[in-house]
Design a protein around this motif. Structure first.
Motif, PDB file in Angstrom:
ATOM      1  N   GLY A 155       0.807  -1.212   0.000  1.00 37.94           N
ATOM      2  CA  GLY A 155       0.000   0.000   0.000  1.00 37.94           C
ATOM      3  C   GLY A 155       0.837   1.256   0.000  1.00 37.94           C
ATOM      4  O   GLY A 155       2.070   1.218  -0.058  1.00 37.94           O
ATOM      5  N   SER A 156       0.148   2.405   0.059  1.00 36.04           N
ATOM      6  CA  SER A 156       0.818   3.692   0.006  1.00 36.04           C
ATOM      7  C   SER A 156       0.168   4.620   1.030  1.00 36.04           C
ATOM      8  O   SER A 156      -0.544   4.172   1.928  1.00 36.04           O
ATOM      9  CB  SER A 156       0.727   4.277  -1.410  1.00 36.04           C
ATOM     10  OG  SER A 156      -0.625   4.425  -1.800  1.00 36.04           O
ATOM     11  N   ASN A 157       0.383   5.924   0.889  1.00 34.06           N
ATOM     12  CA  ASN A 157      -0.229   6.894   1.780  1.00 34.06           C
ATOM     13  C   ASN A 157      -0.761   8.056   0.937  1.00 34.06           C
ATOM     14  O   ASN A 157      -0.457   8.166  -0.250  1.00 34.06           O
ATOM     15  CB  ASN A 157       0.754   7.361   2.853  1.00 34.06           C
ATOM     16  CG  ASN A 157       1.997   8.042   2.262  1.00 34.06           C
ATOM     17  OD1 ASN A 157       1.932   8.714   1.237  1.00 34.06           O
ATOM     18  ND2 ASN A 157       3.127   7.873   2.925  1.00 34.06           N
ATOM     19  N   PRO A 158      -1.554   8.948   1.530  1.00 30.61           N
ATOM     20  CA  PRO A 158      -2.131  10.033   0.735  1.00 30.61           C
ATOM     21  C   PRO A 158      -1.087  10.928   0.077  1.00 30.61           C
ATOM     22  O   PRO A 158      -1.310  11.434  -1.026  1.00 30.61           O
ATOM     23  CB  PRO A 158      -2.964  10.805   1.764  1.00 30.61           C
ATOM     24  CG  PRO A 158      -3.331   9.789   2.799  1.00 30.61           C
ATOM     25  CD  PRO A 158      -2.139   8.890   2.895  1.00 30.61           C
ATOM     26  N   GLY A 159       0.054  11.132   0.732  1.00 27.97           N
ATOM     27  CA  GLY A 159       1.093  11.964   0.143  1.00 27.97           C
ATOM     28  C   GLY A 159       1.621  11.374  -1.150  1.00 27.97           C
ATOM     29  O   GLY A 159       1.769  12.077  -2.158  1.00 27.97           O
ATOM     30  N   LEU A 164       1.626  10.592  -7.179  1.00 29.88           N
ATOM     31  CA  LEU A 164       1.422   9.671  -8.295  1.00 29.88           C
ATOM     32  C   LEU A 164       0.403  10.235  -9.277  1.00 29.88           C
ATOM     33  O   LEU A 164       0.625  10.235 -10.495  1.00 29.88           O
ATOM     34  CB  LEU A 164       0.970   8.305  -7.766  1.00 29.88           C
ATOM     35  CG  LEU A 164       0.642   7.236  -8.807  1.00 29.88           C
ATOM     36  CD1 LEU A 164       1.870   6.900  -9.645  1.00 29.88           C
ATOM     37  CD2 LEU A 164       0.107   5.978  -8.125  1.00 29.88           C
ATOM     38  N   HIS A 165      -0.715  10.735  -8.750  1.00 31.82           N
ATOM     39  CA  HIS A 165      -1.750  11.284  -9.621  1.00 31.82           C
ATOM     40  C   HIS A 165      -1.222  12.478 -10.411  1.00 31.82           C
ATOM     41  O   HIS A 165      -1.427  12.570 -11.633  1.00 31.82           O
ATOM     42  CB  HIS A 165      -2.964  11.699  -8.788  1.00 31.82           C
ATOM     43  CG  HIS A 165      -4.042  12.360  -9.597  1.00 31.82           C
ATOM     44  ND1 HIS A 165      -4.890  11.650 -10.427  1.00 31.82           N
ATOM     45  CD2 HIS A 165      -4.389  13.682  -9.722  1.00 31.82           C
ATOM     46  CE1 HIS A 165      -5.720  12.498 -11.027  1.00 31.82           C
ATOM     47  NE2 HIS A 165      -5.442  13.725 -10.613  1.00 31.82           N
ATOM     48  N   MET A 166      -0.525  13.373  -9.737  1.00 33.10           N
ATOM     49  CA  MET A 166      -0.007  14.548 -10.429  1.00 33.10           C
ATOM     50  C   MET A 166       0.973  14.160 -11.522  1.00 33.10           C
ATOM     51  O   MET A 166       0.916  14.665 -12.656  1.00 33.10           O
ATOM     52  CB  MET A 166       0.670  15.497  -9.450  1.00 33.10           C
ATOM     53  CG  MET A 166       1.071  16.825 -10.074  1.00 33.10           C
ATOM     54  SD  MET A 166       2.155  17.841  -9.032  1.00 33.10           S
ATOM     55  CE  MET A 166       3.750  17.163  -9.487  1.00 33.10           C
ATOM     56  N   SER A 167       1.884  13.236 -11.197  1.00 34.40           N
ATOM     57  CA  SER A 167       2.938  12.863 -12.148  1.00 34.40           C
ATOM     58  C   SER A 167       2.377  12.213 -13.404  1.00 34.40           C
ATOM     59  O   SER A 167       2.978  12.319 -14.482  1.00 34.40           O
ATOM     60  CB  SER A 167       3.948  11.925 -11.474  1.00 34.40           C
ATOM     61  OG  SER A 167       3.361  10.664 -11.199  1.00 34.40           O
ATOM     62  N   GLN A 168       1.233  11.563 -13.279  1.00 31.63           N
ATOM     63  CA  GLN A 168       0.672  10.848 -14.422  1.00 31.63           C
ATOM     64  C   GLN A 168      -0.322  11.689 -15.218  1.00 31.63           C
ATOM     65  O   GLN A 168      -0.726  11.283 -16.320  1.00 31.63           O
ATOM     66  CB  GLN A 168      -0.005   9.561 -13.953  1.00 31.63           C
ATOM     67  CG  GLN A 168       0.884   8.630 -13.155  1.00 31.63           C
ATOM     68  CD  GLN A 168       2.186   8.289 -13.875  1.00 31.63           C
ATOM     69  OE1 GLN A 168       2.168   7.684 -14.944  1.00 31.63           O
ATOM     70  NE2 GLN A 168       3.321   8.689 -13.296  1.00 31.63           N
ATOM     71  N   THR A 169      -0.725  12.833 -14.704  1.00 26.83           N
ATOM     72  CA  THR A 169      -1.781  13.608 -15.364  1.00 26.83           C
ATOM     73  C   THR A 169      -1.359  14.997 -15.797  1.00 26.83           C
ATOM     74  O   THR A 169      -1.973  15.569 -16.701  1.00 26.83           O
ATOM     75  CB  THR A 169      -3.015  13.739 -14.440  1.00 26.83           C
ATOM     76  OG1 THR A 169      -2.613  14.352 -13.205  1.00 26.83           O
ATOM     77  CG2 THR A 169      -3.611  12.369 -14.150  1.00 26.83           C
ATOM     78  N   ILE A 170      -0.330  15.574 -15.192  1.00 26.19           N
ATOM     79  CA  ILE A 170       0.052  16.939 -15.535  1.00 26.19           C
ATOM     80  C   ILE A 170       0.624  16.958 -16.956  1.00 26.19           C
ATOM     81  O   ILE A 170       1.478  16.135 -17.308  1.00 26.19           O
ATOM     82  CB  ILE A 170       1.057  17.488 -14.498  1.00 26.19           C
ATOM     83  CG1 ILE A 170       1.220  18.984 -14.653  1.00 26.19           C
ATOM     84  CG2 ILE A 170       2.396  16.765 -14.565  1.00 26.19           C
ATOM     85  CD1 ILE A 170       1.958  19.633 -13.489  1.00 26.19           C
ATOM     86  N   PHE A 211       8.785   6.653 -13.312  1.00 25.46           N
ATOM     87  CA  PHE A 211       9.263   6.244 -11.987  1.00 25.46           C
ATOM     88  C   PHE A 211       8.143   6.121 -10.944  1.00 25.46           C
ATOM     89  O   PHE A 211       8.055   5.107 -10.242  1.00 25.46           O
ATOM     90  CB  PHE A 211      10.326   7.219 -11.498  1.00 25.46           C
ATOM     91  CG  PHE A 211      11.707   6.634 -11.393  1.00 25.46           C
ATOM     92  CD1 PHE A 211      11.913   5.268 -11.296  1.00 25.46           C
ATOM     93  CD2 PHE A 211      12.823   7.457 -11.378  1.00 25.46           C
ATOM     94  CE1 PHE A 211      13.190   4.729 -11.189  1.00 25.46           C
ATOM     95  CE2 PHE A 211      14.105   6.939 -11.266  1.00 25.46           C
ATOM     96  CZ  PHE A 211      14.287   5.573 -11.183  1.00 25.46           C
ATOM     97  N   PRO A 212       7.268   7.119 -10.781  1.00 26.56           N
ATOM     98  CA  PRO A 212       6.240   6.977  -9.749  1.00 26.56           C
ATOM     99  C   PRO A 212       5.333   5.763  -9.957  1.00 26.56           C
ATOM    100  O   PRO A 212       4.913   5.127  -8.983  1.00 26.56           O
ATOM    101  CB  PRO A 212       5.449   8.285  -9.851  1.00 26.56           C
ATOM    102  CG  PRO A 212       6.401   9.257 -10.463  1.00 26.56           C
ATOM    103  CD  PRO A 212       7.219   8.451 -11.424  1.00 26.56           C
TER     104      PRO A 212
END
Length: 300
Positions: A155-159, A164-170, A211-212
């Motif tokens: 698993g991961s954490n909110p940070g 991850l979301h930013m890196s894949q969508t920006i 990477f992310p």
């Protein structure tokens, strides 16, 4: 495999960056040769100190640490991971996998024949660097881990999820801006430009994009089994293992606990929490240099 190489002029006149590049040829897939760049400063017979950067930085992250260690007589090595810095950059995201990164770094480490290494690793520098320790424990004299982990699909954490979301969508990945967001001090425009230098346009950032997504946060991710095997080696690693995490990193905060609990070499170390953000090398370079110098002297 299509490979991009950042023009050398992109690295001319960077702020606080007097270090000459060194290069090693690395075997890639499909018979492709990749050029890996690295800093190698200090006396050849000095104690080797290995500085491993992560995502999306390069060895520039250690520019204020390298001279402090050289002044104390150490040999300092800081590679640019494939896809970053002066190193070659495969042009397709599919060209980047966790295991390939470990293999590329392993080729470089063994090619130099380094022994008695003290390593500082942060972010992906730890995900890769700790795999090097597990693969070649006899080559390492000690480890300092800061703001990093060795995940096994739990698993991961909110940070991390937000990153991850930013890196894949920006649409445009602002490399220098990301570094600035991950520090507690404000980087200068010249420093931000230096972090942007390896990436003339978005086509050079496929490694940084990928990477992310490679961090093994679920059981279905690649490299879970390999990291579990690496933990088995670390659970028998009795050489000094110090954690030096920061107090203001939402991605890795608390991650030092696993190393302190599971690595025998961590039991008698004076672990520290340093003031700073995710890129603590920017916030506390003098403190990190002091910790490394102390570990070198203890292990020698």
């Amino acid at each position: 495999m299509k490979v991009l190489r950042t023009p050398e002029q992109r690295f001319e006149g960077l702020a606080d960056w007097p270090f000459a590049p060194h290069y090693a040829d690395i075997r890639g897939p499909e018979g492709v040769t990749l050029r890996l760049a690295y800093v190698d400063e200090g006396p050849r017979d000095g104690a080797p100190v290995l500085l491993m950067h992560g995502e999306p930085s390069w060895s520039y992250l250690y520019r204020h640490i390298i001279p402090r260690l050289v002044e104390r007589g150490h040999r300092v090595l800081a590679p640019d991971l494939i896809g970053f810095g002066r190193s070659d950059k495969p042009a397709s995201r599919a060209d980047y996998t966790y295991e390939r990164h470990v293999d590329w770094a392993s080729q470089w480490l063994t090619g130099l024949g380094l022994q008695g290494v003290v390593m500082f690793c942060q972010d992906w520098g730890g995900l890769i660097g700790l795999r090097l320790v597990a693969a070649f424990p006899e080559r390492f004299a000690g480890v300092i881990a800061g703001n990093t982990s060795l995940p096994v699909g739990a698993g991961s954490n909110p940070g991390f999820d937000a990153w991850l979301h930013m890196s894949q969508t920006i649409p445009v990945m602002p490399i220098g801006g990301i570094l600035n967001m991950g520090t507690t001090r404000e980087l200068t425009p010249a420093e931000i430009a230096a972090y942007d230098a390896p990436f003339p346009d978005e086509s050079f950032k496929e490694g940084a994009r990928q990477f992310p997504a490679l961090v093994p946060i679920t059981p279905e991710h690649g490299s879970v089994a390999e990291n579990q095997a690496a933990w088995k080696v670390l659970e028998a690693f009795e050489k000094p293992f110090l954690t030096a995490f920061s107090d203001n990193d939402p991605v890795t905060k608390g991650g030092e606990a696993a190393f302190k609990a599971r690595v025998p070499g961590a039991r008698n170390e004076a672990h520290v929490i340093l003031p700073g953000g995710h890129f603590l090398q920017e916030d506390r370079p003098a403190a990190i240099a002091d910790l490394l110098d102390d570990m070198v002297r203890r292990t020698r």
